[in-house]
Motif scaffolding. Sequence first.
Motif, PDB file in Angstrom:
ATOM      1  N   GLU A   1       0.837  -1.200   0.000  1.00 37.55           N
ATOM      2  CA  GLU A   1       0.000   0.000   0.000  1.00 37.55           C
ATOM      3  C   GLU A   1       0.875   1.254   0.000  1.00 37.55           C
ATOM      4  OE1 GLU A   1      -4.134   1.311   2.151  1.00 37.55           O
ATOM      5  OE2 GLU A   1      -2.517   0.604   3.452  1.00 37.55           O
TER       6      GLU A   1
ATOM      7  N   GLU B   1      -4.843  -0.648  -2.712  1.00 37.02           N
ATOM      8  CA  GLU B   1      -5.589   0.217  -1.798  1.00 37.02           C
ATOM      9  C   GLU B   1      -6.376  -0.692  -0.861  1.00 37.02           C
ATOM     10  OE1 GLU B   1      -7.985   2.622  -4.314  1.00 37.02           O
ATOM     11  OE2 GLU B   1      -6.297   3.885  -4.988  1.00 37.02           O
TER      12      GLU B   1
ATOM     13  N   ASN C   1      -9.241  -0.937   2.138  1.00 38.27           N
ATOM     14  CA  ASN C   1     -10.345  -0.262   2.821  1.00 38.27           C
ATOM     15  C   ASN C   1     -11.053  -1.309   3.680  1.00 38.27           C
ATOM     16  OD1 ASN C   1     -12.417   1.328   3.694  1.00 38.27           O
ATOM     17  ND2 ASN C   1     -13.394   1.569   1.700  1.00 38.27           N
TER      18      ASN C   1
END
Length: 452
Positions: free
Chosen positions: A405, A411, A413
């Motif tokens: 990352e 990414e 989340n």
Amino acid sequence: MNSLIDKYNIPGPRYTSYPTVPYWDEHSFSPELWKQSVIRTFRESNADEGISIYIHLPFCEALCTFCACHKRITKQHSVEIPYLESVLKEWQLYLRMFGEKPKLKELHLGGGTPTFFSPQNLKALLEGIFETVEIAEDQEFSFEGHPNNTTREHLETLYGLGFRRVSFGVQDYDPKVQKAINRIQTFEKVKEVTEWAKEIGYRGISHDLVFGLPHQTWEAMENTIRKTMELKPDRLAFYSYAHVPWVKGVGQRGFDENDLPSGEEKRRLYEDGKKLLEELGYIEVGMDHFSLEHDDLYQSLIRKKLHRNFMGYTSSKTQLMVGLGMSAISDSWYAFAQNVKTVEEYQKMVEEGDIPVVKGHILNEEDLTVRRHILNLMCQLETTFDVHHSFPELQNAFEMLKEMEKDELVEINGTHIQITEKGRAFTRNVAMVFDLRMMRNKPETRIFSMTI
């Protein structure tokens, strides 16, 4: 990007399966368990999605020294009919397991060199299979063709049998590279067979290009790509040469390892090659694969229907893939099985009425969970973990992803992972973070090619 390639260019699987073949648990596998798995999957999925068949046609007239496929080198075409008769006998063994007529959705002829076989013999093989199945309306039939021995009759015969996709192995047009890999074929010959295919009506023409071959330079690679663009195939495979000479029998000692491009040179072949393909209108669909916007491979990516199996990326999916022929690999989703790796042993077992599998793997619940996530990453570039169906190392895996990352490759989340545009080149590395079988039993010797 250079420093990232230095950092992440490590040995790793291509993930046409999970677990990968070196990590199959052969001790808990048996032909009987394989049969049970096939029957289970067939009953679950045949009515809906149908099945896929992969037929391995292993014969080649000459050895390409870059090739790691299971093959048999011979110029004796008398081997054709006995081998195809064995394939049909193996298919009969599966038909007895099914107990009802299967719906055939996907069929692929691979090798070896499928076009080593005469059009008449291929037709006899395929008609022998087709008379036992219901062919799906949205079927996808494809084959691999060697430009030097694919005739117009091959293309017309297979088209008449429902084939609409053909892949031609090009590799590189540079004469010095071709000599080193023992794959001499002219641009004029590739152009001829490609134009025949277009005239006949094939709508999924693919060319395979390989970077990292001996004596390969960027100037030669650029010339190969630009020549390929003159023919405008619907899709392209842009593979990294997998140098695995330690694998018995692959024939990759046909040149000096000092003839291979250095790490820096290979990096340029990859980066500049990919950039040029995109400038010329090709869209990166999956790892190593590019297509024009109209092609089904790209359309399946947009619809999130892209699938990956032992045949590579496909635009449709079936849970059951039956591999026929010497060394062929089958997949029931719940299990994998590979056939014996010599023609003689294969034919002997089939003649005796035995399913000719030599090894395999029965997936447990954890395997199935990991497989689904790795498949999501390879095909959709994203996946979401359910914390209620995870595994002990999940937290550790996310810790490892934090470094990626920072490098803007993914990414994160919550429990959702998205591979970024920058991270596409490192998809294999992202998948490796979740490869529990490999993490728990790290290889003591090198068994995979480099990831880039």
